[in-house]
Enzyme design. Structure first.
Site, PDB file in Angstrom:
ATOM      1  NE  ARG A 101      -2.880   1.072   3.519  1.00  0.00           N
ATOM      2  CZ  ARG A 101      -3.585   1.052   4.477  1.00  0.00           C
ATOM      3  NH1 ARG A 101      -4.271   0.200   4.488  1.00  0.00           N
ATOM      4  NH2 ARG A 101      -2.463   0.643   5.543  1.00  0.00           N
ATOM      5  CE  LYS A 202      -2.551   4.334   7.194  1.00  0.00           C
ATOM      6  NZ  LYS A 202      -3.975   4.777   7.964  1.00  0.00           N
ATOM      7  CD  GLU A 238     -12.188   6.175   3.946  1.00  0.00           C
ATOM      8  OE1 GLU A 238     -11.344   4.794   3.733  1.00  0.00           O
ATOM      9  OE2 GLU A 238     -11.181   6.990   4.141  1.00  0.00           O
TER      10      GLU A 238
END
Length: 359
Positions: A101, A202, A238
Site C-alpha cells: 500500500r 494513505k 468512510e
C-alpha cells in the site's frame, strides 16, 4: 479522541521495568503516544533505491524548512501492529500488505518507496529493538507507524530530491475507550475525498481536513463522523480513520475501494473471514437509505480492529443497531484477534513471526 504524547512523568509509566517489559501500567493503556527506545531511519535520493537504514535512539529529526513534506505535503504513513502471544512469540499482522500500500501511495505522489522486503525487514528490526514495549498478551499491542516523507529541499512544486523512510512505535490499548458501540453522525456538508484525488492512498494530507468535522462531532458527544461521497452525496464512504460495513440478513456490504476509499488491510481481512462463515460479502456503493435500514453496522481499522456501531444520526433521524455478543461484529472481532494473538492456528498465513525473539 486525538492521540497525545505522554510525558516521562505520566501516571501510565511506573518506576520499575523488568527484563521482559518496559515500565508501563499495561492495564491502563489507551491510544496515546508513549515514546519508546529506538526508531528506524533510512534515506534515499530521488530516482535511486533505498538501502538498509539503521536503528537509532528515538528522538527529534532535523529537516529543511523547504522540505517537500512541509511545503507540499509530500508524505505517506502506514499503521500496523505487533502482538505478544501467550507462548512468548512476537508477531506482525500482514506487514507485506502495508508495504504494498505504501508503494501504491508513493507512485501516486511521485515518491521513491522502499521495496516490500526492506519495509518488512525494517518493521521487524524496529520491533525487535523495542521488544520490551510490546504489551503482555491481551493487554494491547505495539502500534507501528512507518513514514515516507519528502525531506529534500524544494521551492517550486516538484518531487523532493530526497526521501526519508522512518519507523517509530508506541504501545497502545483501545482506540475508542467506550465498551459500547460507536455513535456516528453523518456529515452531509463536508467531503473527505473525490474521484481522481488521493482518498485511496494513505497520504498525510488526507487526515488534517477531517479534524474540523471530527471535533464538531465530538463536541456534540458523537464518537466519530461518517463521510458521504463527493459525487452524489447519497452514498456512505468512510468514517474519519476507518472503513464501514453494513449487515442485513446474510449479506454484508461495504463501499468499494475504487479510488476515494482507503483499501484497509483489516477491511480486506474481515471480508475474507465473513465469507468463511457463510456471509455474502458485497463491495459496492452503499446508500444512506441502506445504512439507515441495516440491522447491523460496524467499522474496521488497524487502530480499532472491529468496532460495532450503536447508533447513526442523519439529520433528525437516529437509528440504533444490533450490538453485543450476538452481533456479527463481535464474532468477526474474536475471529480476527484470536488469529492475531495466536489463540487459534493461523491457517491464513497472515501472521509473521519476528525472528530472534524469546519469551
Amino acid at each position: 479522541m486525538a492521540p497525545s504524547v505522554l510525558p516521562a512523568s505520566s501516571p501510565l509509566l511506573t518506576s520499575e521495568a523488568t527484563e521482559t517489559y518496559a515500565n508501563v501500567k499495561w492495564e491502563e493503556l489507551g491510544f496515546s503516544l508513549i515514546p519508546t527506545d529506538y526508531m528506524y531511519v533510512a534515506k534515499c535520493e530521488q530516482g535511486e533505491r533505498f538501502s538498509e537504514g539503521e536503528i537509532v535512539p528515538y528522538g527529534d529529526i532535523s529537516i529543511s524548512p523547504c522540505a517537500g513534506i512541509l511545503n507540499y505535503g509530500q508524505g505517506l504513513f502506514e499503521g500496523l501492529k505487533a502482538y505478544r502471544t501467550e507462548d512468548g512469540r512476537i508477531t506482525l499482522f500482514r506487514p507485506e500488505q502495508n508495504a504494498l500500500r505504501m508503494q501504491t501511495g508513493a507512485d501516486r505522489l511521485c515518491m521513491t518507496s522502499p521495496s516490500a522486503d526492506l519495509f518488512v525487514q525494517a518493521v521487524q528490526q524496529t520491533v525487535l529493538a523495542n521488544k520490551k514495549w510490546v504489551p503482555p498478551p491481551g493487554k494491547g499491542a505495539l502500534y507501528i507507524r512507518p513514514l515516507l516523507i519528502g525531506t529534500g529541499a524544494v521551492l517550486g512544486i516538484a518531487s523532493a530530491p530526497e526521501y526519508t523512510f522512518l519507523i517509530y512505535v508506541s504501545p497502545v490499548g483501545n482506540y475508542h475507550t467506550a465498551s459500547s458501540g460507536l455513535n456516528l453522525i453523518v456529515d452531509h456538508t463536508q467531503r473527505r475525498a473525490h474521484t481522481g484525488g488521493t482518498g485511496g492512498v494513505k497520504s498525510c494530507t488526507n487526515y488534517s481536513p477531517v479534524v474540523k468535522s471530527l471535533l464538531e462531532a465530538k463536541s456534540s458527544d458523537f464518537s466519530d463522523i461518517l463521510f458521504l461521497d463527493a459525487a452524489t452525496g447519497r452514498n456512505v464512504e468512510e468514517v474519519s480513520t476507518c472503513n464501514i460495513f453494513i449487515a442485513k440478513g446474510n449479506i454484508v456490504s461495504t463501499p468499494p475501494t475504487s479510488g476515494t476509499i482507503l483499501p484497509g488491510i483489516t477491511r480486506k481481512s474481515i471480508c475474507e473471514l465473513a465469507r468463511d462463515i457463510g456471509y455474502q460479502v458485497q463491495e459496492r456503493d452503499v446508500s444512506v437509505e441502506e445504512l439507515l435500514e441495516a440491522e447491523e453496522v460496524f467499522c474496521t481499522g488497524t487502530a480499532m480492529v472491529v468496532k460495532a456501531v450503536d447508533t447513526v444520526t442523519f439529520h433528525d433521524k437516529k437509528i440504533k443497531y444490533r450490538t453485543g455478543e450476538e452481533a456479527l461484529s463481535t464474532k468477526l472481532y474474536l475471529m480476527l484477534t484470536n488469529i492475531q494473538m495466536g489463540v487459534v492456528e493461523d491457517k491464513k498465513g497472515w501472521m509473521v513471526e519476528i525472528d530472534g525473539l524469546v519469551k
